[in-house]
Design an enzyme around this catalytic site. Structure first.
Site, PDB file in Angstrom:
ATOM      1  N   CYS A   1     -11.538   3.095   0.539  1.00 20.48           N
ATOM      2  CA  CYS A   1      -9.980   3.356   0.857  1.00 20.48           C
ATOM      3  C   CYS A   1      -9.677   2.465   2.045  1.00 20.48           C
ATOM      4  CB  CYS A   1      -9.639   4.853   1.077  1.00 20.48           C
ATOM      5  SG  CYS A   1      -7.948   5.257   1.459  1.00 20.48           S
ATOM      6  N   THR A   2      -8.705   1.734   1.827  1.00 19.80           N
ATOM      7  CA  THR A   2      -8.227   0.987   3.309  1.00 19.80           C
ATOM      8  C   THR A   2      -8.043   1.829   4.265  1.00 19.80           C
ATOM      9  OG1 THR A   2      -6.095   0.439   2.280  1.00 19.80           O
ATOM     10  CG2 THR A   2      -7.862  -1.141   1.909  1.00 19.80           C
ATOM     11  N   HIS A   3      -7.532   2.813   4.079  1.00 14.88           N
ATOM     12  CA  HIS A   3      -7.146   3.828   5.071  1.00 14.88           C
ATOM     13  C   HIS A   3      -8.310   4.051   6.098  1.00 14.88           C
ATOM     14  CE1 HIS A   3      -3.242   4.741   3.272  1.00 14.88           C
ATOM     15  NE2 HIS A   3      -2.719   5.172   4.630  1.00 14.88           N
TER      16      HIS A   3
ATOM     17  N   CYS B   1      -5.249  -1.861  -1.115  1.00 15.01           N
ATOM     18  CA  CYS B   1      -5.194  -0.501  -1.809  1.00 15.01           C
ATOM     19  C   CYS B   1      -6.072  -0.447  -2.754  1.00 15.01           C
ATOM     20  CB  CYS B   1      -3.783  -0.171  -2.084  1.00 15.01           C
ATOM     21  SG  CYS B   1      -3.768   1.760  -2.767  1.00 15.01           S
ATOM     22  N   ASN B   2      -7.264   0.021  -2.675  1.00 21.49           N
ATOM     23  CA  ASN B   2      -8.372   0.350  -3.503  1.00 21.49           C
ATOM     24  C   ASN B   2      -7.554   1.308  -4.754  1.00 21.49           C
ATOM     25  OD1 ASN B   2     -11.246  -0.325  -2.484  1.00 21.49           O
ATOM     26  ND2 ASN B   2      -9.821   0.240  -0.944  1.00 21.49           N
ATOM     27  N   THR B   3      -6.878   2.188  -4.656  1.00 27.73           N
ATOM     28  CA  THR B   3      -6.338   3.339  -5.632  1.00 27.73           C
ATOM     29  C   THR B   3      -5.517   2.421  -6.412  1.00 27.73           C
ATOM     30  OG1 THR B   3      -6.441   4.855  -3.786  1.00 27.73           O
ATOM     31  CG2 THR B   3      -5.118   5.282  -6.016  1.00 27.73           C
TER      32      THR B   3
ATOM     33  N   ASP C   1       0.814  -1.226  -0.007  1.00 29.34           N
ATOM     34  CA  ASP C   1       0.048  -0.079  -0.079  1.00 29.34           C
ATOM     35  C   ASP C   1       1.023   1.192   0.001  1.00 29.34           C
ATOM     36  OD1 ASP C   1      -2.581   1.606   0.331  1.00 29.34           O
ATOM     37  OD2 ASP C   1      -2.114   1.824   2.425  1.00 29.34           O
ATOM     38  N   SER C   2       0.208   2.507   0.042  1.00 29.65           N
ATOM     39  CA  SER C   2       1.119   3.664   0.004  1.00 29.65           C
ATOM     40  C   SER C   2       1.503   3.884   1.389  1.00 29.65           C
ATOM     41  CB  SER C   2       0.206   4.842  -0.355  1.00 29.65           C
ATOM     42  OG  SER C   2      -0.808   4.873   0.544  1.00 29.65           O
TER      43      SER C   2
HETATM   44  N1  DGL Z   1      -5.074   2.873   1.197  1.00 32.22           N
HETATM   45  C1  DGL Z   1      -5.011   3.247  -0.330  1.00 32.22           C
HETATM   46  C2  DGL Z   1      -6.434   3.114  -0.987  1.00 32.22           C
HETATM   47  O1  DGL Z   1      -7.105   1.987  -0.533  1.00 32.22           O
HETATM   48  C3  DGL Z   1      -4.284   4.485  -0.764  1.00 32.22           C
HETATM   49  C4  DGL Z   1      -4.527   5.991  -0.349  1.00 32.22           C
HETATM   50  C5  DGL Z   1      -3.688   6.883  -0.863  1.00 32.22           C
HETATM   51  O2  DGL Z   1      -2.313   6.686  -0.668  1.00 32.22           O
HETATM   52  O3  DGL Z   1      -4.199   7.741  -1.140  1.00 32.22           O
HETATM   53  O4  DGL Z   1      -6.917   3.808  -1.789  1.00 32.22           O
END
Ligand code: DGL
Length: 266
Positions: free
Chosen positions: A187-189, A76-78, A12-13
Site C-alpha cells: 500500500c503506497t501509504h 494506489c495498490n488497491t 489515490d484515495s
Molecule cells: N494508498 C492506497 C493503496 O496503495 C489506498 C489506501 C486506502 O485508501 O485504503 O492501496
C-alpha cells in the site's frame, strides 16, 4: 511530448502517492503535476470493491478527459490491482500502476518467508493470489490487512505525530514469525511509515520492499529521451481533492513544493 508541456496525472484515495510525486518532481522539475485525491472515500481499502472499481474508473476517466495529461500514474495498490485493465481500455495514454512487489520480495528473501502489508481489499484480491502463485510459490507468504497503518500514514502527512504505540501493537503479531526477513509494502501509504516500521522491527533485520523508486523509473522510461534536456519552463503542482479536510500546507512541505489546491465535486 516536450517537457515544458509535459503533464502527469496521479490518483489515490489520499496522500499515498506523495512519495512517488515527490520523486517525480525531483526528476522532472519542469513538468506539470495534477494529483487527484479522492478522499471523500478514504480509505478505499475498507469500501465495497465493486463501488471503488466503478467510481475510480469513472473519476479517473473524467479527470483524464478534462485535464488531458500525457501520462497517468495510479499510485494506489488497491485501485491498481482492480482497475488497471479497465482503465487502459478507456485511456489511451500510458497508465502506470502500482502493484505489490511480490516477485522482488521472493527473490530477495533468504529464508523464503515473505510478508505483505496492504489494505483489506488488496489482501483479499484475486490479483494478489495470482502474483503469489506465479512468483512466490516457493515462499511462505504472511498477509496482513491494516487500515490502521493507512490512517496513521494519512495523519502523518497531514502534520500529526504518528502514534507509534498503536503502530507497534498493530504489527506485533505479524512480526512474530521468526523467519520473516522481507516485507512488501503493498500500500503506497506505508512508504511514509518506513522509519516507524523500522523502529517497530528493530533487531529483526527485516527488509521493507517499497515500490517508489521502481515506479519513478518506470515513469521515466516511458517518457521520450530528450525530455530531461528541455527545461525552459517552470513546473507546477496542483492537488485536487473531493473532501475538504486536507492540510495543504503540510502536504506542500512533504513534497517541498508549493501546491495549488482545488475542491472537485464529482
Ligand atoms: N494508498 C492506497 C493503496 O496503495 C489506498 C489506501 C486506502 O485508501 O485504503 O492501496
Amino acid at each position: 511530448m516536450k517537457e515544458k508541456n509535459l503533464k502527469i496525472a496521479l490518483m489515490d484515495s489520499g496522500s499515498g502517492g506523495l512519495a512517488i510525486l515527490n520523486g517525480l518532481i525531483k526528476k522532472l522539475p519542469h513538468a506539470h503535476f495534477e494529483y487527484l485525491c479522492d478522499n471523500l472515500f478514504f480509505p478505499f481499502g475498507e469500501q465495497e470493491s465493486s463501488f471503488i472499481r466503478t467510481r475510480f474508473v469513472h473519476i479517473a476517466t473524467a479527470f483524464y478527459e478534462t485535464n488531458k495529461p500525457d501520462l497517468f500514474v495510479i499510485p494506489c495498490n488497491t485501485a491498481s490491482t482492480m482497475i488497471l485493465d479497465d482503465l487502459r481500455k478507456i485511456i489511451t495514454i500510458p497508465v502506470v500502476g502500482v502493484v505489490p512487489a511480490i516477485k522482488t520480495a521472493s527473490q530477495i528473501s533468504q529464508s523464503k518467508t515473505v510478508g505483505i502489508l496492504a489494505t483489506k481489499m488488496t489482501i483479499e484480491s484475486p490479483y494478489l493470489d495470482a502474483l503469489i502463485k506465479e512468483f512466490a510459490s516457493d515462499c511462505l507468504v504472511l498477509k496482513k490487512a491494516s487500515p490502521t497503518l493507512v490512517t496513521l500514514s494519512e495523519k502523518k502527512i497531514g502534520g500529526l505525530k504518528v502514534d507509534e504505540k498503536l503502530l507497534n501493537e498493530e504489527i506485533k503479531d505479524f512480526l512474530k514469525e521468526e523467519k520473516l526477513d522481507t516485507v512488501v509494502l503493498g500500500c503506497t501509504h506505508f512508504s511514509q511509515l518506513i522509519p516507524e516500521l523500522e523502529r517497530a522491527s528493530a533487531g529483526k533485520n527485516i527488509q521493507w520492499i517499497d515500490s517508489t523508486e521502481a515506479i519513478i523509473k518506470r515513469v521515466l522510461s516511458l517518457l521520450p529521451h530528450q525530455l530531461s534536456k528541455e527545461n525552459d519552463t517552470k513546473g507546477s503542482v496542483k492537488i485536487f481533492y473531493t473532501k475538504d479536510t486536507l492540510n495543504k500546507e503540510s502536504w506542500a512541505n512533504f513534497i517541498f513544493s508549493p501546491v495549488h489546491s482545488f475542491h472537485l465535486f464529482p
